[in-house]
Write a protein that holds these residues in place. Structure first.
Motif, PDB file in Angstrom:
ATOM      1  N   ALA A  71      20.534   0.250  57.877  1.00  0.00           N
ATOM      2  CA  ALA A  71      20.766   0.877  56.582  1.00  0.00           C
ATOM      3  C   ALA A  71      21.647   2.116  56.658  1.00  0.00           C
ATOM      4  O   ALA A  71      22.217   2.533  55.642  1.00  0.00           O
ATOM      5  CB  ALA A  71      19.427   1.250  55.927  1.00  0.00           C
ATOM      6  N   LEU A  72      21.741   2.722  57.838  1.00  0.00           N
ATOM      7  CA  LEU A  72      22.508   3.951  57.982  1.00  0.00           C
ATOM      8  C   LEU A  72      23.673   3.721  58.934  1.00  0.00           C
ATOM      9  O   LEU A  72      23.494   3.506  60.116  1.00  0.00           O
ATOM     10  CB  LEU A  72      21.614   5.088  58.498  1.00  0.00           C
ATOM     11  N   GLY A  73      24.880   3.758  58.381  1.00  0.00           N
ATOM     12  CA  GLY A  73      26.075   3.624  59.188  1.00  0.00           C
ATOM     13  C   GLY A  73      26.757   4.964  59.343  1.00  0.00           C
ATOM     14  O   GLY A  73      26.339   5.969  58.755  1.00  0.00           O
ATOM     15  N   GLU A  74      27.812   4.995  60.104  1.00  0.00           N
ATOM     16  CA  GLU A  74      28.510   6.255  60.344  1.00  0.00           C
ATOM     17  C   GLU A  74      28.931   6.925  59.043  1.00  0.00           C
ATOM     18  O   GLU A  74      28.835   8.150  58.910  1.00  0.00           O
ATOM     19  CB  GLU A  74      29.745   6.020  61.216  1.00  0.00           C
ATOM     20  N   CYS A  75      29.348   6.133  58.073  1.00  0.00           N
ATOM     21  CA  CYS A  75      29.819   6.670  56.782  1.00  0.00           C
ATOM     22  C   CYS A  75      29.072   6.047  55.614  1.00  0.00           C
ATOM     23  O   CYS A  75      29.574   6.044  54.479  1.00  0.00           O
ATOM     24  CB  CYS A  75      31.317   6.394  56.615  1.00  0.00           C
ATOM     25  N   PHE A  76      27.867   5.548  55.829  1.00  0.00           N
ATOM     26  CA  PHE A  76      27.188   4.696  54.844  1.00  0.00           C
ATOM     27  C   PHE A  76      25.703   5.008  54.806  1.00  0.00           C
ATOM     28  O   PHE A  76      25.088   5.251  55.840  1.00  0.00           O
ATOM     29  CB  PHE A  76      27.412   3.228  55.224  1.00  0.00           C
ATOM     30  N   VAL A  77      25.118   4.986  53.595  1.00  0.00           N
ATOM     31  CA  VAL A  77      23.666   5.057  53.464  1.00  0.00           C
ATOM     32  C   VAL A  77      23.234   4.019  52.430  1.00  0.00           C
ATOM     33  O   VAL A  77      23.681   4.025  51.291  1.00  0.00           O
ATOM     34  CB  VAL A  77      23.181   6.474  53.081  1.00  0.00           C
ATOM     35  N   ALA A  78      22.392   3.090  52.860  1.00  0.00           N
ATOM     36  CA  ALA A  78      21.946   2.019  51.978  1.00  0.00           C
ATOM     37  C   ALA A  78      20.896   2.518  51.002  1.00  0.00           C
ATOM     38  O   ALA A  78      20.123   3.434  51.301  1.00  0.00           O
ATOM     39  CB  ALA A  78      21.383   0.862  52.803  1.00  0.00           C
ATOM     40  N   SER A  79      20.855   1.869  49.852  1.00  0.00           N
ATOM     41  CA  SER A  79      19.791   2.148  48.890  1.00  0.00           C
ATOM     42  C   SER A  79      18.933   0.920  48.636  1.00  0.00           C
ATOM     43  O   SER A  79      17.756   1.049  48.306  1.00  0.00           O
ATOM     44  CB  SER A  79      20.377   2.653  47.560  1.00  0.00           C
ATOM     45  N   ILE A  80      19.492  -0.276  48.784  1.00  0.00           N
ATOM     46  CA  ILE A  80      18.750  -1.494  48.466  1.00  0.00           C
ATOM     47  C   ILE A  80      18.959  -2.579  49.523  1.00  0.00           C
ATOM     48  O   ILE A  80      19.938  -2.579  50.256  1.00  0.00           O
ATOM     49  CB  ILE A  80      19.153  -2.072  47.097  1.00  0.00           C
TER      50      ILE A  80
ATOM     51  N   PRO B  15      13.764  -1.646  48.105  1.00  0.00           N
ATOM     52  CA  PRO B  15      14.256  -0.339  48.531  1.00  0.00           C
ATOM     53  C   PRO B  15      14.550  -0.318  50.023  1.00  0.00           C
ATOM     54  O   PRO B  15      13.878  -0.987  50.809  1.00  0.00           O
ATOM     55  CB  PRO B  15      13.113   0.614  48.174  1.00  0.00           C
ATOM     56  N   ALA B  16      15.556   0.455  50.417  1.00  0.00           N
ATOM     57  CA  ALA B  16      15.994   0.491  51.813  1.00  0.00           C
ATOM     58  C   ALA B  16      15.191   1.464  52.662  1.00  0.00           C
ATOM     59  O   ALA B  16      15.465   1.606  53.854  1.00  0.00           O
ATOM     60  CB  ALA B  16      17.476   0.848  51.886  1.00  0.00           C
ATOM     61  N   ARG B  17      14.192   2.139  52.076  1.00  0.00           N
ATOM     62  CA  ARG B  17      13.335   3.052  52.829  1.00  0.00           C
ATOM     63  C   ARG B  17      11.951   2.451  52.971  1.00  0.00           C
ATOM     64  O   ARG B  17      11.370   1.932  52.009  1.00  0.00           O
ATOM     65  CB  ARG B  17      13.220   4.410  52.121  1.00  0.00           C
ATOM     66  N   TYR B  18      11.397   2.553  54.180  1.00  0.00           N
ATOM     67  CA  TYR B  18      10.040   2.069  54.407  1.00  0.00           C
ATOM     68  C   TYR B  18       9.042   2.785  53.507  1.00  0.00           C
ATOM     69  O   TYR B  18       8.121   2.165  52.961  1.00  0.00           O
ATOM     70  CB  TYR B  18       9.636   2.267  55.872  1.00  0.00           C
ATOM     71  N   SER B  19       9.222   4.093  53.346  1.00  0.00           N
ATOM     72  CA  SER B  19       8.240   4.876  52.590  1.00  0.00           C
ATOM     73  C   SER B  19       8.255   4.558  51.107  1.00  0.00           C
ATOM     74  O   SER B  19       7.339   4.961  50.377  1.00  0.00           O
ATOM     75  CB  SER B  19       8.497   6.378  52.789  1.00  0.00           C
ATOM     76  N   SER B  20       9.272   3.827  50.630  1.00  0.00           N
ATOM     77  CA  SER B  20       9.334   3.457  49.211  1.00  0.00           C
ATOM     78  C   SER B  20       8.552   2.191  48.906  1.00  0.00           C
ATOM     79  O   SER B  20       8.168   1.957  47.750  1.00  0.00           O
ATOM     80  CB  SER B  20      10.800   3.242  48.786  1.00  0.00           C
ATOM     81  N   SER B  21       8.321   1.371  49.910  1.00  0.00           N
ATOM     82  CA  SER B  21       7.802   0.022  49.673  1.00  0.00           C
ATOM     83  C   SER B  21       6.453   0.013  48.972  1.00  0.00           C
ATOM     84  O   SER B  21       6.228  -0.769  48.038  1.00  0.00           O
ATOM     85  CB  SER B  21       7.707  -0.743  51.003  1.00  0.00           C
ATOM     86  N   ASP B  22       5.519   0.870  49.414  1.00  0.00           N
ATOM     87  CA  ASP B  22       4.194   0.823  48.810  1.00  0.00           C
ATOM     88  C   ASP B  22       4.141   1.501  47.448  1.00  0.00           C
ATOM     89  O   ASP B  22       3.094   1.537  46.800  1.00  0.00           O
ATOM     90  CB  ASP B  22       3.138   1.426  49.744  1.00  0.00           C
ATOM     91  N   LYS B  23       5.264   2.040  47.005  1.00  0.00           N
ATOM     92  CA  LYS B  23       5.336   2.639  45.671  1.00  0.00           C
ATOM     93  C   LYS B  23       5.893   1.666  44.635  1.00  0.00           C
ATOM     94  O   LYS B  23       5.981   1.977  43.458  1.00  0.00           O
ATOM     95  CB  LYS B  23       6.205   3.905  45.705  1.00  0.00           C
ATOM     96  N   VAL B  24       6.305   0.467  45.084  1.00  0.00           N
ATOM     97  CA  VAL B  24       6.833  -0.555  44.185  1.00  0.00           C
ATOM     98  C   VAL B  24       5.670  -1.392  43.677  1.00  0.00           C
ATOM     99  O   VAL B  24       4.843  -1.856  44.453  1.00  0.00           O
ATOM    100  CB  VAL B  24       7.849  -1.461  44.907  1.00  0.00           C
ATOM    101  N   SER B  25       5.621  -1.609  42.356  1.00  0.00           N
ATOM    102  CA  SER B  25       4.506  -2.387  41.828  1.00  0.00           C
ATOM    103  C   SER B  25       4.977  -3.431  40.817  1.00  0.00           C
ATOM    104  O   SER B  25       5.174  -4.598  41.148  1.00  0.00           O
ATOM    105  CB  SER B  25       3.462  -1.459  41.199  1.00  0.00           C
ATOM    106  N   VAL B  26       5.203  -3.009  39.573  1.00  0.00           N
ATOM    107  CA  VAL B  26       5.496  -3.963  38.508  1.00  0.00           C
ATOM    108  C   VAL B  26       6.814  -3.629  37.824  1.00  0.00           C
ATOM    109  O   VAL B  26       7.328  -2.515  37.926  1.00  0.00           O
ATOM    110  CB  VAL B  26       4.360  -4.006  37.463  1.00  0.00           C
ATOM    111  N   HIS B  27       7.343  -4.600  37.121  1.00  0.00           N
ATOM    112  CA  HIS B  27       8.567  -4.425  36.358  1.00  0.00           C
ATOM    113  C   HIS B  27       8.311  -3.467  35.192  1.00  0.00           C
ATOM    114  O   HIS B  27       7.326  -3.610  34.469  1.00  0.00           O
ATOM    115  CB  HIS B  27       9.029  -5.784  35.841  1.00  0.00           C
ATOM    116  N   ALA B  28       9.184  -2.500  35.026  1.00  0.00           N
ATOM    117  CA  ALA B  28       8.958  -1.449  34.035  1.00  0.00           C
ATOM    118  C   ALA B  28       8.905  -1.980  32.609  1.00  0.00           C
ATOM    119  O   ALA B  28       8.174  -1.448  31.768  1.00  0.00           O
ATOM    120  CB  ALA B  28      10.053  -0.384  34.153  1.00  0.00           C
TER     121      ALA B  28
END
Length: 358
Positions: free
Chosen positions: A121-130, A300-313
């Motif tokens: 997810a993290l490249g020299e000039c890149f940061v992933a979000s999804i 989400p591209a972060r591990y810490s975000s995964s357990d915060k995902v639940s339902v469609h808004a």
């Protein structure tokens, strides 16, 4: 004293006004840009008073950055880009190298950003979000209930599954799918594409449906073509199809077989880092990436975000079965080889365009 206080107030107002700015942010448009608007842009504008201008040019972002750089007038401040294109842009000096742990927020438990983002997810000039997926979807109303397509081979089977197809006007994904439909194992696809035999084999398989293909260039086109019944199948970004299914009640189904999953995220045009530093820190933190997954079915591209995902808004449906990484969806997934496409994209794009023109 009164004059001093008044002067300080004026200076404070001037400082606030100076801090407010317009950010020109390039992305993909449609449901994806809407998810960014809701999760990142609106909270940032409310917090800072900044104005964000959305520009739907990510499909041609690399060419756009090259043109602006050559003209000496780079007007884009932040660009949503694919990793393979980011590698090329980084090598050409079009975008900024990024110090991830200095620039990005740590996880809520203090884990540095460099350890909290998924692999690659993290490249020299890149940061992933999804994490998202390139899939083929179909309009289920165009096939009998007892004969619904389910595999990537079905997309190439005109006899049993007739109708027009819509495919992206690029070799990426199409070459991989053609080889798999022709019997190549998933693990061997990129090794095969590094050979002339493999390239010829992919084009030969694409030849079998070429006369039945509408070639698309913008992400908004596939769901519209499916909805209008102009095509029976369409390659698409999985989030676009999800949005059409849940927001517009379209009779679409996703073929998860041989999904090509990849990362997508941000690059900073050269000279723009100071302008977008604070926004980028905010838009890539744990909560913001989890918030985005409420609006579109991209992980989400972060591990810490995964357990915060639940339902469609909007609808309240469980988002997990619609994620590319949901185990049943992921069983035959292919990870896009960004290094392969960074090395071979120019050559294969030229050959693909020549093949189209034949």
């Amino acid at each position: 004293m009164v004059c001093a206080v008044a002067g300080a107030s004026v200076m404070g107002l001037a400082s606030v006004a100076q801090a407010q700015q317009t950010l020109n942010i390039v992305s993909w448009g449609g449901a994806y840009s809407m998810s960014q608007q809701r999760a990142y842009h609106e909270p940032w504008m409310e917090k800072t008073g900044d104005n964000i201008v959305n520009i739907d040019r990510s499909a041609n972002a690399l060419a756009g950055l090259r043109a602006q750089s050559q003209a000496g007038n780079v007007t884009w401040d932040l660009v949503d880009m694919l990793p393979a294109d980011a590698m090329i842009a980084c090598a050409e000096g079009l975008i900024e190298p990024l110090d991830h742990d200095e620039l990005l927020a740590p996880a809520p438990d203090g884990t540095p950003a460099s350890e909290d983002f998924v692999d690659g997810a993290l490249g020299e000039c890149f940061v992933a979000s999804i994490v998202y997926s390139n899939i083929v979807a179909f309009n289920s109303s165009m096939f009998p209930e007892d004969k619904q397509p389910s595999t990537i081979q079905d997309v190439f089977d005109l006899e049993n599954y007739p109708g027009q197809r819509a495919l992206m006007r690029r070799p990426i994904n199409n070459m991989e799918w053609a080889l798999i439909a022709d019997g190549v194992d998933r693990e061997d696809v990129y090794d095969m594409l590094e050979t002339e035999e493999g390239i010829q084999r992919a084009f030969a398989k694409l030849d079998t449906i070429k006369d039945h293909v509408i070639w698309w260039e913008e992400g908004s086109q596939p769901p519209q073509l499916l909805a209008d019944r102009e095509v029976a199948f369409a390659s698409a970004y999985n989030g676009r199809i999800f949005d059409a299914m849940v927001s517009e009640n379209q009779p679409f189904e996703i073929i998860w077989d041989a999904q090509v999953f990849e990362l997508d995220g941000w690059v900073v045009p050269t000279g723009k880092l100071d302008k977008v530093r604070d926004y980028l820190h905010f838009a890539t933190d744990t909560q913001r990436l989890a918030d985005q997954a409420q609006y579109i079915s991209y992980g989400p591209a972060r591990y810490s975000s995964s357990d915060k995902v639940s339902v469609h808004a909007e609808t309240g449906i469980d988002m997990m079965p619609h994620m590319p990484t949901f185990p049943p969806n992921f069983a035959t997934a292919i990870q896009k080889d960004d290094e392969f496409w960074a090395d071979y994209s120019d050559e294969l794009n030229q050959r693909f365009d020549a093949w189209l023109a034949q």
